[in-house]
Design an enzyme around this catalytic site. Structure first.
Site, PDB file in Angstrom:
ATOM      1  N   CYS A   2      20.550  -3.690  31.101  1.00 27.04           N
ATOM      2  CA  CYS A   2      20.151  -2.297  31.205  1.00 27.04           C
ATOM      3  C   CYS A   2      18.640  -2.093  31.082  1.00 27.04           C
ATOM      4  CB  CYS A   2      20.862  -1.440  30.167  1.00 27.04           C
ATOM      5  SG  CYS A   2      22.636  -1.730  30.053  1.00 27.04           S
ATOM      6  N   ARG A  50      22.356   1.623  33.255  1.00 25.12           N
ATOM      7  CA  ARG A  50      23.339   0.678  32.733  1.00 25.12           C
ATOM      8  C   ARG A  50      23.726  -0.403  33.725  1.00 25.12           C
ATOM      9  NH1 ARG A  50      29.711   1.167  31.156  1.00 25.12           N
ATOM     10  NH2 ARG A  50      29.750  -0.654  29.772  1.00 25.12           N
ATOM     11  N   GLU A  79      22.476  -7.812  24.737  1.00 25.24           N
ATOM     12  CA  GLU A  79      23.799  -8.167  24.234  1.00 25.24           C
ATOM     13  C   GLU A  79      23.673  -8.651  22.792  1.00 25.24           C
ATOM     14  OE1 GLU A  79      26.348  -7.567  26.002  1.00 25.24           O
ATOM     15  OE2 GLU A  79      25.569  -7.501  28.055  1.00 25.24           O
ATOM     16  N   ASP A 102      29.464  -3.463  22.518  1.00 26.75           N
ATOM     17  CA  ASP A 102      28.556  -3.881  21.447  1.00 26.75           C
ATOM     18  C   ASP A 102      27.554  -2.784  21.123  1.00 26.75           C
ATOM     19  OD1 ASP A 102      27.418  -4.328  23.996  1.00 26.75           O
ATOM     20  OD2 ASP A 102      26.063  -5.859  23.244  1.00 26.75           O
TER      21      ASP A 102
END
Length: 614
Positions: A2, A50, A79, A102
């Site tokens: 992103c 995104r 991540e 997450d």
């Protein structure tokens, strides 16, 4: 992955400036092709593009939750690989979750632990949290600097973005570049915080920045420190193998197709072998990709950096792991295509002049994106394990400057100095700048009491690579991959592995008399013998003289532009001589100079910066 962007202004009402937040966010559409969102309140605007990798339907951003009577909002890139464990811990503390992402784990982790959440995260990330309870913005960047984050302080707040282009899209910012900005273009020292554009800086890795009405504050939550290492070689190899196995297993988690970048070298082959081992247990075939050049293997000539072509070793690994493999083969026309160059410079925002090594990486990633969304890479193993040849070159190690500048003819200060416009050289004072950067970098290194001269020197050299050199490569990897919407993960940058290997004595790092002994020993069970015994070979570059000839033609076109601002920066006479050389016999530093000139010219066309030297 992103892209994130934002604006905090305590003296303005931003609720009527949504179009500015949208414009900043849309500059990074390629980073996030799967969705967009904005969050605007009186004194804050957050934007998000995104790339959906985990929880495809549920991870939309900005993500907002109520906490203690106020909103807490997050925009997040990257991540966190231990998010499942953290989610279980947070549930035990009374938190409920509405998604499997997450992102929500990081958001609720912040609500629970405040800024202390950063100490619990394992991964690559850059994120911004707006905490309405205290009217403050919290900006965070991962420990190694895998994910980028830029900031631009203003009189009443801050602008930020995953890339400079997001900040440059704000009407309060003017694209100005001064002598301080230009120096690093030619120095190749990766000065901490440097971002080229005046007033803008990179948030340093392992840093938390807080912005509120009192101003801007920063704190370092992680840095390399010297620690004793007790295990012997056998135990150390075991620990490295155990760490790498866990890291690769974690980084294979995704809800989209995955693959591994395979060059046939030790680093990428180790990741490939470990990933194949894990996926075989899941009865899933691994995808692998490599890059090559037309006729490179047939016409290969050994040089100072490459003793062998990659292709035979790629085939050996592919046969061993039985991966679904694709070889992306490029020709000189593709590598020198001006449209590809514009895409590369537009992705990087900065003209660093890596030429075909940038364009080939971009084209490789573009091909991968047709079949996969996540790729694992062997990037950074050389910095972690001491793989570059100059780690083992006494002259480079004791040169009194950054070893990579002393060891490579194409990177020496002299080779870059002569390309600069002679009138500009006295204003840049490049030799003094490089010397100052080196002294600053060396002063940051912690040492253990009683270290030998050799161990002390090698700790310093390893520190230089992990805090300077690797950041250049990580930025390149991020920009080229995100320009096509591909997430590239770097297992060798897991901070647990970095800390462990950094504190392993040099005698253990080279226990078998070769480079990267620890990695070689740890990965041996999953590698073919040919790769285990292969000498270090860096990222490939085309040897086709047709590429150099194409560069000469492109520079000739620039030389025909008498009023080009390019020649405020570069020496026209040097370029005139370079375009007349025989492309089949061209020295590497000359070809790099041509690439640099084309990069800078393309950057000037795309950004039209105001150049101020005085």
């Amino acid at each position: 992955m992103c892209g994130i962007a934002g604006w905090v202004s305590f003296d303005q009402d931003l609720t009527g400036r949504s179009e500015v937040i949208d414009a900043m966010t849309e500059t990074m559409a390629r980073r996030g092709p799967d969705g967009r969102g904005t969050f605007v309140r009186e004194h804050v605007g957050l934007g998000h593009r995104r790339l959906a990798v985990i929880d495809l339907p549920g991870g939309a951003q900005p993500m907002v939750t109520a906490a203690g009577g106020g909103e807490v909002a997050i925009v997040y890139s990257g991540e966190v690989y231990n998010y499942r464990e953290l989610r279980g811990e947070l549930r035990g503390l009374g938190h409920s979750f509405h998604t499997d992402s997450d992102t929500e784990v990081v958001l609720r982790g912040y609500v629970q632990w405040g800024e202390g959440v950063v100490d619990r995260l394992n991964g690559m990330y850059a994120f911004a949290v707006w905490d309405r309870r205290d009217e403050k913005l919290v900006l965070v960047r991962d420990r190694l600097g895998i994910k980028p984050l830029y900031v631009y302080p203003t009189p009443d707040g801050v602008l930020f973005g995953s890339e400079p282009k997001a900040i440059l899209a704000n009407p309060h910012v003017h694209p100005v570049v001064d002598a301080d900005g230009v120096r690093e273009l030619f120095a190749f020292t990766k000065a901490p915080g440097w971002a080229l554009w005046k007033g803008m800086s990179e948030l340093l890795p392992g840093t938390v920045m807080t912005v509120d009405r009192k101003g801007i504050r920063q704190r370092t939550y992680w840095r390399l420190t010297a620690q004793e290492h007790a295990p012997d070689a056998e135990q150390t190899v075991y620990e490295v193998r155990d760490l790498l196995t866990d890291i690769v297993d974690r980084q294979l988690i995704a809800d989209v197709p995955r693959c591994v970048l395979l060059s046939g070298g030790l680093d990428s082959s180790a990741i490939t072998g470990l990933a194949a081992q894990q996926l075989t247990q899941q009865r899933e075939q691994l995808r692998t990709f490599s890059v090559d050049f037309v006729n490179q293997e047939r016409n290969f000539v050994p040089d100072d950096l490459h003793e062998t072509p990659d292709s035979p070793f790629v085939r050996d690994v592919q046969r061993l792991v039985r991966s679904d493999h694709r070889n992306v083969v490029l020709n000189p026309a593709e590598l020198s295509d001006p449209a590809v160059r514009r895409a590369v410079i537009g992705a990087r925002d900065i003209p660093l002049g890596l030429g075909d090594m940038d364009s080939s990486l971009y084209l490789l990633f573009r091909a991968i994106r047709e079949r996969s969304t996540v790729a694992l890479s062997g990037e950074s193993a050389d910095e972690v394990f001491g793989g570059y040849r100059w780690f083992h070159d006494g002259t480079a190690l004791h040169s009194g400057t950054f070893p990579w500048l002393a060891a490579s003819p194409a990177l020496t200060l002299e080779s870059r100095w002569e390309l600069i416009n002679p009138d500009l050289r006295p204003k840049l004072r490049l030799p003094e700048y490089v010397a100052d950067q080196y002294a600053t970098a060396v002063a940051e290194v912690d040492h253990l009491p009683g270290e030998s001269d050799l161990e002390s020197r090698m700790r310093t050299v390893c520190h230089l690579h992990l805090t300077r050199f690797v950041r250049q490569l990580l930025d390149r990897k991020d920009r080229m991959s995100m320009a096509v919407g591909l997430e590239v993960r770097v297992p060798f940058c897991d901070h647990r592995l970095v800390e462990y290997v950094y504190n392993t004595p040099w005698s253990l790092k080279t226990y078998d008399g070769r480079e990267k002994s620890l990695l070689r020993g740890a990965a041996k069970p999953v590698l073919p013998q040919s790769v285990t015994e292969r000498v270090k070979s860096p990222y490939p570059s085309t040897q086709d003289p047709g590429y150099a000839a194409n560069l000469q033609q492109l520079v000739k076109e620039r030389l025909a532009e008498n009023d080009s601002p390019l020649f405020d920066l570069l020496d026209r006479e040097w370029l005139l001589r370079a375009v007349e050389q025989d492309p089949a016999r061209m020295a590497p530093q000359i070809r790099i100079g041509l690439d640099r000139a084309i990069d800078i010219g393309t950057w000037l066309d795309l950004y039209s910066p105001d150049l101020h030297w005085n």
